[in-house]
Scaffold this active site. Structure first.
Site, PDB file in Angstrom:
ATOM      1  N   ASN A  41       0.851  -1.182   0.000  1.00 52.77           N
ATOM      2  CA  ASN A  41       0.000   0.000   0.000  1.00 52.77           C
ATOM      3  C   ASN A  41       0.891   1.237   0.000  1.00 52.77           C
ATOM      4  O   ASN A  41       1.977   1.232   0.589  1.00 52.77           O
ATOM      5  CB  ASN A  41      -0.913   0.017   1.233  1.00 52.77           C
ATOM      6  CG  ASN A  41      -2.053   1.014   1.082  1.00 52.77           C
ATOM      7  OD1 ASN A  41      -3.057   0.716   0.433  1.00 52.77           O
ATOM      8  ND2 ASN A  41      -1.919   2.187   1.676  1.00 52.77           N
ATOM      9  N   ALA A  84     -10.467   4.345  -8.943  1.00 55.83           N
ATOM     10  CA  ALA A  84     -10.400   4.494 -10.397  1.00 55.83           C
ATOM     11  C   ALA A  84      -9.952   5.895 -10.770  1.00 55.83           C
ATOM     12  O   ALA A  84     -10.214   6.868 -10.064  1.00 55.83           O
ATOM     13  CB  ALA A  84     -11.762   4.200 -11.020  1.00 55.83           C
ATOM     14  N   SER A 136     -17.540  -8.161  -8.345  1.00 53.57           N
ATOM     15  CA  SER A 136     -18.795  -7.777  -7.711  1.00 53.57           C
ATOM     16  C   SER A 136     -19.042  -8.606  -6.461  1.00 53.57           C
ATOM     17  O   SER A 136     -18.730  -9.798  -6.413  1.00 53.57           O
ATOM     18  CB  SER A 136     -19.967  -7.960  -8.682  1.00 53.57           C
ATOM     19  OG  SER A 136     -21.191  -7.636  -8.040  1.00 53.57           O
ATOM     20  N   LYS A 192     -18.946  -5.662 -16.218  1.00 51.40           N
ATOM     21  CA  LYS A 192     -19.175  -5.221 -14.835  1.00 51.40           C
ATOM     22  C   LYS A 192     -19.973  -3.920 -14.806  1.00 51.40           C
ATOM     23  O   LYS A 192     -20.846  -3.728 -13.941  1.00 51.40           O
ATOM     24  CB  LYS A 192     -17.837  -5.023 -14.115  1.00 51.40           C
ATOM     25  CG  LYS A 192     -17.948  -4.464 -12.698  1.00 51.40           C
ATOM     26  CD  LYS A 192     -18.823  -5.330 -11.797  1.00 51.40           C
ATOM     27  CE  LYS A 192     -18.646  -5.007 -10.315  1.00 51.40           C
ATOM     28  NZ  LYS A 192     -18.893  -3.632  -9.940  1.00 51.40           N
ATOM     29  N   HIS A 195     -23.493  -4.884 -15.411  1.00 53.71           N
ATOM     30  CA  HIS A 195     -23.975  -5.510 -14.180  1.00 53.71           C
ATOM     31  C   HIS A 195     -24.474  -4.440 -13.214  1.00 53.71           C
ATOM     32  O   HIS A 195     -25.557  -4.546 -12.639  1.00 53.71           O
ATOM     33  CB  HIS A 195     -22.838  -6.322 -13.538  1.00 53.71           C
ATOM     34  CG  HIS A 195     -23.076  -6.701 -12.104  1.00 53.71           C
ATOM     35  ND1 HIS A 195     -22.959  -5.807 -11.059  1.00 53.71           N
ATOM     36  CD2 HIS A 195     -23.418  -7.884 -11.531  1.00 53.71           C
ATOM     37  CE1 HIS A 195     -23.227  -6.409  -9.916  1.00 53.71           C
ATOM     38  NE2 HIS A 195     -23.511  -7.676 -10.174  1.00 53.71           N
ATOM     39  N   ASN A 196     -23.685  -3.381 -13.045  1.00 50.42           N
ATOM     40  CA  ASN A 196     -24.070  -2.325 -12.116  1.00 50.42           C
ATOM     41  C   ASN A 196     -25.280  -1.546 -12.613  1.00 50.42           C
ATOM     42  O   ASN A 196     -26.104  -1.095 -11.813  1.00 50.42           O
ATOM     43  CB  ASN A 196     -22.891  -1.382 -11.875  1.00 50.42           C
ATOM     44  CG  ASN A 196     -21.836  -1.994 -10.976  1.00 50.42           C
ATOM     45  OD1 ASN A 196     -21.721  -3.211 -10.854  1.00 50.42           O
ATOM     46  ND2 ASN A 196     -21.036  -1.162 -10.348  1.00 50.42           N
ATOM     47  N   GLU A 199     -28.147  -3.537 -11.729  1.00 53.78           N
ATOM     48  CA  GLU A 199     -28.293  -3.391 -10.266  1.00 53.78           C
ATOM     49  C   GLU A 199     -29.080  -2.131  -9.921  1.00 53.78           C
ATOM     50  O   GLU A 199     -29.962  -2.157  -9.038  1.00 53.78           O
ATOM     51  CB  GLU A 199     -26.906  -3.346  -9.643  1.00 53.78           C
ATOM     52  CG  GLU A 199     -26.855  -3.183  -8.141  1.00 53.78           C
ATOM     53  CD  GLU A 199     -25.425  -3.051  -7.655  1.00 53.78           C
ATOM     54  OE1 GLU A 199     -25.167  -2.110  -6.874  1.00 53.78           O
ATOM     55  OE2 GLU A 199     -24.568  -3.863  -8.060  1.00 53.78           O
ATOM     56  N   LYS A 270     -22.133   6.312  -7.737  1.00 50.32           N
ATOM     57  CA  LYS A 270     -20.698   6.498  -7.950  1.00 50.32           C
ATOM     58  C   LYS A 270     -20.297   6.587  -9.415  1.00 50.32           C
ATOM     59  O   LYS A 270     -19.139   6.809  -9.720  1.00 50.32           O
ATOM     60  CB  LYS A 270     -19.933   5.363  -7.268  1.00 50.32           C
ATOM     61  CG  LYS A 270     -19.986   5.419  -5.752  1.00 50.32           C
ATOM     62  CD  LYS A 270     -19.079   4.365  -5.128  1.00 50.32           C
ATOM     63  CE  LYS A 270     -19.048   4.482  -3.615  1.00 50.32           C
ATOM     64  NZ  LYS A 270     -18.158   3.463  -2.996  1.00 50.32           N
TER      65      LYS A 270
END
Length: 486
Positions: A41, A84, A136, A192, A195-196, A199, A270
């Site tokens: 990190n 991101a 996810s 993805k 997918h969101n 959702e 987001k």
């Protein structure tokens, strides 16, 4: 670039970025037999905290990117779990400097797929592999088993695949890991993103069902929780239905009121839902249900506008009477509308595959969404079966099973949309989904008039139903028609 000795290269997989998602993913990886996980990190304190909190994981900590690279066996494989945008680009650049040709960089964040396409090309030029992997399942999924949607070069999946399969959720039906190589470059993050988007629609539909049951059905949150729990035993079984019942049952300890009544009615977002709608517009794919779900969140945040409009309305409509079958009608409308949301999502996936030359298997996508992900639901098995039966299926709604299921509920669906409109209860995704269904089912649409208007003011031409070719009428002159192409 530092040389790596066999003795120091002890980890087979690494994670960069140790916030909650990254930490949980690293713990998941470390818990699987055969994995030794290197962790890094930017803030060393976070690395130290993770290692000290979980000594059983056997993490290999690194203070620098160079040390991180040195701890990885070749071909080095690192999963980036950072925010991101520019932060992702910075980490990729650092890894490219420390890694060698043949090594693999995986972006597990919610990146915009066009950024992934760009990054994959740039990393490939440097001789490395870049994989954009949609993940996810949230924090719990990252720890216990997410649904994973990796893109990138197929050869990288030979190394990466077994690692991802070791941590992915397992489908309850057959135990298969919820991960598959989706396609090249940005395909994984594209899927993805969609997918969101689904959702968003799914969550809004459930919220609209709750609102109707409460405002028109007269049910209290605990009663609606019981309704959702019962629905979760049938065709509507899903993670989102399950957690909705839990949210509605929860009582605030201080006020002893349902928590749903204390939460401010502003829904955040987001960006992935917005990306879905923007992409659909650019590809000409109607995703009206998903779009209305995104707009509904936008409206919820317009607090001053909402207040201003409320103050100007002196007479509000009275609630329309509801029948004894109202709760069942809402259930059927919810199921039909959910089918539309998934149908629109898969339409967009297939349009993206065509646009970017991705060999995406929609049935395989449905299968990896059966567990781990937020939109996991019983009827994903039916979606997988539909595409297995007809890989070139024009629309999910054209599949015999789903066509019959929607037809069974369409009368209830119409009653719910009409009742909501007459009562002044907003149900934008229920309504948009029904309008989409009726548009597909119509023998003829008013688009003929729209095209006539376009030809009038812009000479955009039109086709005719009785002959081939393109035509234009001289609207500003003698109004004679001429054929402009064959």
């Amino acid at each position: 670039m530092s040389e790596t000795s066999p003795a120091s290269a002890t980890a087979n997989i690494g994670v960069v970025g140790l916030a909650v998602m990254g930490s949980n993913l690293a713990r998941n990886l470390a818990s699987r037999e055969g994995n030794t996980v290197a962790v890094y990190n930017r803030s060393p304190e976070r690395t130290t905290q993770l290692v000290e909190a979980h000594p059983e994981a056997g993490f290999v900590p690194a203070a620098t990117i160079e040390d991180f690279a040195a701890s990885l066996q070749r071909p080095r494989t690192a999963i980036i779990m950072v925010q991101a945008g520019a932060g992702t680009d910075a980490v990729i650049d650092q890894l490219c400097e420390a890694f060698e040709p043949g090594d693999i960089i995986v972006d597990g964040g919610n990146a915009l797929y066009t950024d992934t396409i760009r990054r994959e090309a740039a990393v490939r030029e440097r001789g490395l592999h870049f994989v954009g992997a949609g993940i996810s399942g949230g924090e719990e999924g990252a720890l216990n088993g997410p649904s994973i949607m990796p893109g990138g070069p197929a050869e990288s999946y030979e190394t990466l695949g077994p690692i991802l399969e070791s941590i992915a959720a397992r489908a309850p039906e057959d135990g298969s890991p919820c991960v598959t190589h989706v396609g090249t470059d940005g395909a994984g993050h594209f899927v993805k993103m969609v997918h969101n988007g689904i959702e968003y629609a799914d969550m809004q539909l459930i919220a609209e069902a709750y609102d109707l049951l409460r405002r028109l059905g007269g049910l209290e949150p605990a009663q609606i929780a019981d309704v959702f729990a019962e629905w979760n035993k049938g065709d509507l079984e899903s993670y989102l239905i399950e957690i909705t019942a839990e949210v509605l049952r929860h009582i605030d300890a201080e006020t002893e009121k349902p928590i749903v009544d204390l939460i401010v009615d502003e829904a955040g977002m987001k960006g992935t839902g917005t990306w879905t709608v923007q992409t659909a517009l650019s590809l000409g794919v109607p995703v009206s249900g998903i779009a209305e779900a995104v707009f509904a969140r936008g409206v919820s945040g317009r607090t001053s506008q909402r207040q201003a409009v409320r103050e100007t309305i002196t007479a509000k409509p009275e609630a329309a009477p509801v029948s004894a079958s109202f709760v069942e009608d809402v259930r059927q409308a919810l199921y039909a509308s959910k089918v539309i949301a998934y149908a629109q999502g898969f339409d967009l996936i297939l349009a993206g595959a065509e646009e970017y030359n991705w060999a995406i298997n929609p049935g395989a996508v449905a299968k990896i969404w059966r567990a781990g992900c937020i939109i996991r639901a019983r009827f994903l098995n039916r979606i997988a079966e539909a595409y297995d039966r007809a890989p070139e299926l024009d629309s999910l709604i054209a599949d015999p099973y789903f066509a019959a299921e929607v037809a069974k509920g369409v009368d209830a669906w119409r009653r719910i949309v009409a009742t909501a409109a007459l009562s002044g209860v907003p149900a934008p995704v229920f309504g948009a989904s029904l309008a989409y269904y009726d548009s597909l089912a119509s023998d003829r649409l008013p688009a003929a008039l729209v095209q006539g208007q376009r030809d009038f003011f812009g000479a955009h031409t039109y086709g005719r139903v009785d002959r081939a070719g393109k035509f234009h009428t001289d609207w500003s002159g003698d109004r004679r028609e001429q054929q402009v192409s064959s």
